[in-house]
Design a protein around this motif. Sequence first.
Motif, PDB file in Angstrom:
ATOM      1  N   LEU A 204       0.819  -1.215   0.000  1.00  0.00           N
ATOM      2  CA  LEU A 204       0.000   0.000   0.000  1.00  0.00           C
ATOM      3  C   LEU A 204       0.851   1.263   0.000  1.00  0.00           C
ATOM      4  CD1 LEU A 204      -2.947   1.187   0.293  1.00  0.00           C
ATOM      5  CD2 LEU A 204      -2.486   1.231   2.764  1.00  0.00           C
ATOM      6  N   ASP A 214      -3.789  -0.240  -4.562  1.00  0.00           N
ATOM      7  CA  ASP A 214      -4.315   0.223  -3.273  1.00  0.00           C
ATOM      8  C   ASP A 214      -5.623  -0.490  -2.932  1.00  0.00           C
ATOM      9  OD1 ASP A 214      -2.198   1.977  -3.133  1.00  0.00           O
ATOM     10  OD2 ASP A 214      -3.400   3.797  -3.380  1.00  0.00           O
ATOM     11  N   HIS A 217      -4.753  -3.976  -1.689  1.00  0.00           N
ATOM     12  CA  HIS A 217      -4.067  -4.014  -0.403  1.00  0.00           C
ATOM     13  C   HIS A 217      -4.979  -3.619   0.747  1.00  0.00           C
ATOM     14  CE1 HIS A 217      -0.261  -3.697  -2.947  1.00  0.00           C
ATOM     15  NE2 HIS A 217      -0.306  -4.908  -2.418  1.00  0.00           N
ATOM     16  N   LEU A 218      -5.842  -2.665   0.541  1.00  0.00           N
ATOM     17  CA  LEU A 218      -6.755  -2.268   1.613  1.00  0.00           C
ATOM     18  C   LEU A 218      -7.750  -3.389   1.933  1.00  0.00           C
ATOM     19  CD1 LEU A 218      -7.320   1.471   0.698  1.00  0.00           C
ATOM     20  CD2 LEU A 218      -6.241   0.578   2.771  1.00  0.00           C
ATOM     21  N   GLU A 222      -8.058  -5.423   5.542  1.00  0.00           N
ATOM     22  CA  GLU A 222      -9.346  -5.628   6.211  1.00  0.00           C
ATOM     23  C   GLU A 222      -9.563  -7.105   6.554  1.00  0.00           C
ATOM     24  OE1 GLU A 222     -14.020  -5.753   4.927  1.00  0.00           O
ATOM     25  OE2 GLU A 222     -12.752  -4.265   3.930  1.00  0.00           O
ATOM     26  N   LYS A 298      -2.290   7.435   3.929  1.00  0.00           N
ATOM     27  CA  LYS A 298      -2.489   5.989   3.796  1.00  0.00           C
ATOM     28  C   LYS A 298      -2.619   5.279   5.139  1.00  0.00           C
ATOM     29  CE  LYS A 298      -1.279   5.158  -0.933  1.00  0.00           C
ATOM     30  NZ  LYS A 298      -0.578   4.329  -1.915  1.00  0.00           N
ATOM     31  N   ASP A 301      -6.170   5.232   5.910  1.00  0.00           N
ATOM     32  CA  ASP A 301      -6.835   4.156   5.183  1.00  0.00           C
ATOM     33  C   ASP A 301      -6.607   2.809   5.877  1.00  0.00           C
ATOM     34  OD1 ASP A 301      -7.684   5.982   3.249  1.00  0.00           O
ATOM     35  OD2 ASP A 301      -5.896   5.661   2.019  1.00  0.00           O
ATOM     36  N   ILE A 302      -5.388   2.598   6.382  1.00  0.00           N
ATOM     37  CA  ILE A 302      -5.099   1.363   7.120  1.00  0.00           C
ATOM     38  C   ILE A 302      -5.966   1.286   8.370  1.00  0.00           C
ATOM     39  CG2 ILE A 302      -3.343   0.138   8.473  1.00  0.00           C
ATOM     40  CD1 ILE A 302      -1.250   1.236   6.481  1.00  0.00           C
ATOM     41  N   ALA A 305      -9.479   0.417   7.485  1.00  0.00           N
ATOM     42  CA  ALA A 305      -9.589  -0.995   7.088  1.00  0.00           C
ATOM     43  C   ALA A 305      -9.544  -1.910   8.303  1.00  0.00           C
ATOM     44  CB  ALA A 305      -8.475  -1.355   6.105  1.00  0.00           C
TER      45      ALA A 305
END
Length: 383
Positions: A204, A214, A217-218, A222, A298, A301-302, A305
């Motif tokens: 990511l 992306d 990977h997200l 999750e 990012k 985003d992690i 998730a």
Amino acid sequence: MVNRMVLNETSYFGKGAIEAVASEFKARGYRKAAVITDKDLVKFEVATKVTDLLDQAAINYALYDGIVPNPTIQNVKDGVAFVQASKADCIIAIGGGSPIDTAKAIGIIITNPTFANVISLEGVADTKQPSLPIFAIPTTSGTAAEVTINYVITDEENHRKFVCVDPHDIPIVAFVDSDLMMGMPKTLAAATGMDAMTHAIEGLITKGAWEMSDMLHLKAIEIIGRSLRDSVNGDQSGREEMALGQYIAGMGFSNVGLGLVHGMAHPLSAWYNIPHGVACASLLPTVMKYNKDFTGDKYRDIAKALGIEDAETMSIEAVRDAACEAIDQLSKDVGIPATISELGVKAEDIPAIAQDALKDVCTPGNPRDTSIEEIVSIYRSLM
């Protein structure tokens, strides 16, 4: 900028997926398979779940069970000799990253004999022919070797691992069957699972990441975040989810690269024969903290998730810390060693190991440019 995606031609997922092996073999007109695995998978009757299906379908095969953890140059050479002597026209690789990685090197050398010197495959080798066809059947939920264009071989003489990247080596069919992963002990489920999380997070934030990678990977973060603890505890649905999550991560990182965790993990495995997943897992939380200010949004985003509460509204500094803390806690929850000294790493070796890490092919993909001094500092902080 042009982005490339290379994926398997065909993949099967779910409990019982291996039952498609015989029909795929026959539909493709193959005559004989070289089954590549390791002795433990034969001993504990994991590989035999596949060979029994071959026997029932009257498929001709030769079994090579000489693969070792962190496979070596000699391991590849021995495998090439075996497959050539068997006159097999395809390979069925059963196992974790070690058998599947070795199968890739074997398959490439057989169809590209000018690369018989295994070291010549390092980096991006200019092979001309696709590998001998490979069916890949993973028995761990972490490496995603069944869907990647990468493989890693150990150069024992020089205490190093080298990464090979070649679109010609990707298995043509993958069979991702959680039944074959149920035999993993907790420690292996934890290590390979954290390796998969490392793939997803590094993929990511790597410099080569883009929107499609992306997305993969997200989703992988999750799935792995919600299922790894259950998988380590031996839950069938947890292992089913982990099998999918690690595959999705592989779809992404194979095409965009990794970063400093893998760059630093490879020499640990080469120097001390530490399992790759354990090396990655021990490094991931610390390297995440090292990278956090160089990752834009990012880590938010992690955090989202991973289901972290208020991830959407936290300050960027707070959400980066929260993401790092969540991964650190996951690592602790599944029993990953907190220090590398527990893995046998010696303080006096760190300067030389750090030099290998700086030169590793994965390191340039890291979002934060690094130096030998900083790598030494990270290693020492983990002692």
